[in-house]
Design an enzyme around this catalytic site. Structure first.
Site, PDB file in Angstrom:
ATOM      1  N   ASP A 126       0.657  -1.109  -0.014  1.00  0.00           N
ATOM      2  CA  ASP A 126      -0.297   0.166  -0.025  1.00  0.00           C
ATOM      3  C   ASP A 126       0.702   1.154   0.069  1.00  0.00           C
ATOM      4  O   ASP A 126       2.316   0.962   0.714  1.00  0.00           O
ATOM      5  CB  ASP A 126      -0.644  -0.030   1.095  1.00  0.00           C
ATOM      6  CG  ASP A 126      -2.184   0.843   1.258  1.00  0.00           C
ATOM      7  OD1 ASP A 126      -2.400   0.762   0.300  1.00  0.00           O
ATOM      8  OD2 ASP A 126      -2.539   0.951   2.312  1.00  0.00           O
ATOM      9  N   ASP A 145       1.598   5.616  -5.516  1.00  0.00           N
ATOM     10  CA  ASP A 145       1.577   6.603  -4.883  1.00  0.00           C
ATOM     11  C   ASP A 145       1.988   7.769  -4.824  1.00  0.00           C
ATOM     12  O   ASP A 145       2.840   8.194  -4.620  1.00  0.00           O
ATOM     13  CB  ASP A 145       1.437   6.502  -3.213  1.00  0.00           C
ATOM     14  CG  ASP A 145       0.065   7.465  -2.602  1.00  0.00           C
ATOM     15  OD1 ASP A 145      -0.263   8.621  -3.699  1.00  0.00           O
ATOM     16  OD2 ASP A 145       0.176   7.482  -1.611  1.00  0.00           O
ATOM     17  N   GLU A 164      -3.184   6.685  -7.629  1.00  0.00           N
ATOM     18  CA  GLU A 164      -4.169   7.282  -7.015  1.00  0.00           C
ATOM     19  C   GLU A 164      -4.782   8.153  -7.813  1.00  0.00           C
ATOM     20  O   GLU A 164      -3.601   9.425  -8.384  1.00  0.00           O
ATOM     21  CB  GLU A 164      -3.801   8.116  -5.667  1.00  0.00           C
ATOM     22  CG  GLU A 164      -5.188   8.542  -4.832  1.00  0.00           C
ATOM     23  CD  GLU A 164      -4.449   8.947  -3.644  1.00  0.00           C
ATOM     24  OE1 GLU A 164      -3.459   7.729  -2.903  1.00  0.00           O
ATOM     25  OE2 GLU A 164      -4.612   9.749  -2.195  1.00  0.00           O
ATOM     26  N   HIS A 219     -10.086   3.480  -0.086  1.00  0.00           N
ATOM     27  CA  HIS A 219      -9.357   4.311   0.919  1.00  0.00           C
ATOM     28  C   HIS A 219      -9.955   4.457   1.928  1.00  0.00           C
ATOM     29  O   HIS A 219     -10.668   5.571   1.922  1.00  0.00           O
ATOM     30  CB  HIS A 219      -7.370   4.701   0.419  1.00  0.00           C
ATOM     31  CG  HIS A 219      -6.845   4.061  -0.456  1.00  0.00           C
ATOM     32  ND1 HIS A 219      -5.487   3.894   0.190  1.00  0.00           N
ATOM     33  CD2 HIS A 219      -6.751   3.758  -1.568  1.00  0.00           C
ATOM     34  CE1 HIS A 219      -4.745   3.280  -0.695  1.00  0.00           C
ATOM     35  NE2 HIS A 219      -5.728   2.772  -2.041  1.00  0.00           N
ATOM     36  N   GLY A 220      -9.051   5.081   3.035  1.00  0.00           N
ATOM     37  CA  GLY A 220      -9.907   5.589   4.230  1.00  0.00           C
ATOM     38  C   GLY A 220     -10.914   5.167   5.082  1.00  0.00           C
ATOM     39  O   GLY A 220     -12.090   5.680   4.762  1.00  0.00           O
ATOM     40  N   VAL A 268      -8.269  -1.401   4.757  1.00  0.00           N
ATOM     41  CA  VAL A 268      -8.888  -1.483   6.014  1.00  0.00           C
ATOM     42  C   VAL A 268      -7.301  -1.589   6.497  1.00  0.00           C
ATOM     43  O   VAL A 268      -6.964  -3.068   6.590  1.00  0.00           O
ATOM     44  CB  VAL A 268      -9.643  -2.751   6.367  1.00  0.00           C
ATOM     45  CG1 VAL A 268      -9.697  -2.493   7.830  1.00  0.00           C
ATOM     46  CG2 VAL A 268     -11.445  -2.691   5.528  1.00  0.00           C
ATOM     47  N   ASN A 269      -7.621  -0.588   8.173  1.00  0.00           N
ATOM     48  CA  ASN A 269      -6.279  -0.501   8.304  1.00  0.00           C
ATOM     49  C   ASN A 269      -6.799  -0.937  10.032  1.00  0.00           C
ATOM     50  O   ASN A 269      -6.785  -1.652  10.343  1.00  0.00           O
ATOM     51  CB  ASN A 269      -5.163   0.816   8.011  1.00  0.00           C
ATOM     52  CG  ASN A 269      -4.142   0.575   9.317  1.00  0.00           C
ATOM     53  OD1 ASN A 269      -3.951  -0.075   9.711  1.00  0.00           O
ATOM     54  ND2 ASN A 269      -3.869   2.022   9.344  1.00  0.00           N
TER      55      ASN A 269
END
Ligand code: ZN
Length: 293
Positions: free
Chosen positions: A85, A112, A143, A218-219, A241-242
């Site tokens: 990621d 990214d 992104e 994301h997020g 997912v974090n």
């Protein structure tokens, strides 16, 4: 270039999810315990999944830890792939792509360059890395636009830019990447005023890219089950997912140790807590049982 990736497991998994209108849990793992917990959850749910590492974790464990993650993921009884990621810094991109060229290859990585001032600059930074990654059989996510916020181990960003669907095709062609992470009002970390997502942007992107370019959200900290489902219905197939699984895992582990639980038992307890949250998300995303579908 695409022919090199016909066998790419991440792309295959995401294409099936998009078609079946469910989402794939792409779970950040920081250590062996969380990697094993994700695999345990996926096997129990008969669900596909993505084991995701941050560049800091790759830099910490390097090739041997990546090889361990690839081994636990690829030897599972359900499809599990390994993704890097937010690779932003040249040293991290070099490390990931260099390892891939030596045969220790992520299934997919995110290049990214969303810190770039313009789309053209984003393309210029990303393109050479995307080309090398594709040659090594690694699918690439990029992104378009820029997400606000920050997570442990990532850069802090304070000037978000929403994705312009009109520019998306040119951007994807320009970078050569095969997975798109849009900026639709999502941000990394805490939503101070609650998430307000531009579902119209997501729908427009999905209309352009369905069956061609999977979309990644994301997020996702603090998102409701309903919002997750709405995003999947509107075309998201990969959900990063974090903290959902990480925070209860850390709490369970530290509490167990503080209470004098023997170390191996604390490891087992915390692993189960992490796995249970993954199982819950697989249910929400609709991927439970899809490994055998
Ligand atoms: Zn992210």
């Amino acid at each position: 270039m695409a022919s090199l990736l016909q066998e790419n497991c991440t792309l295959d998994m995401l294409a099936k999810a998009e078609q079946g209108k469910y989402g794939i849990l792409a779970q950040s793992c920081y250590d062996a315990q969380s990697a094993i917990a994700l695999v345990r959850a996926a096997e129990r749910a008969r669900s596909p999944a993505i084991l995701q590492l941050f560049p800091v974790t790759l830099a910490y464990g390097k090739g041997p830890f990546l090889q361990f993650c690839l081994d636990v993921a690829h030897s599972a009884s359900v499809p599990i792939t390994v993704h890097l990621d937010h690779a932003t810094d040249p040293e991290h991109l070099e490390l990931a792509i260099g390892l891939a060229e030596q045969g220790i290859a992520f299934d997919s990585i995110m290049v990214d360059a969303s810190h770039a001032e313009t789309d053209e600059e984003n393309i210029e930074i990303a393109r050479p890395y995307v080309e090398r990654a594709l040659k090594a059989g690694v699918a690439v996510e990029v992104e378009l636009g820029r997400l606000e916020g920050g997570e442990a181990g990532l850069r802090m960003i304070s000037d978000a830019k929403l994705t312009d669907p009109a520019k998306a095709e040119t951007f994807m062609k320009g970078t050569g990447a095969l997975i798109l992470a849009p900026s639709i009002g999502n941000l990394h970390g805490s939503y101070i005023n609650g998430p307000k997502f531009r579902q119209d942007i997501l729908k427009a992107l999905s209309a352009k890219f369905a069956g061609k370019i999977p979309l990644c959200l994301h997020g996702t900290d603090e998102l409701s089950d309903e919002l997750f489902k709405e995003c999947i219905a509107n075309g998201i197939s990969k959900l990063n997912v974090n903290s959902w699984a990480r925070d209860p895992y850390v709490k369970a582990f530290s509490t167990a140790l503080a209470n004098g639980t023997p170390f191996p038992d604390a490891v087992e307890e915390a692993t189960e807590v992490f796995a249970k949250e993954c199982l819950r998300l697989m249910d929400v995303f609709g991927s439970t049982g899809k490994a055998d579908a």
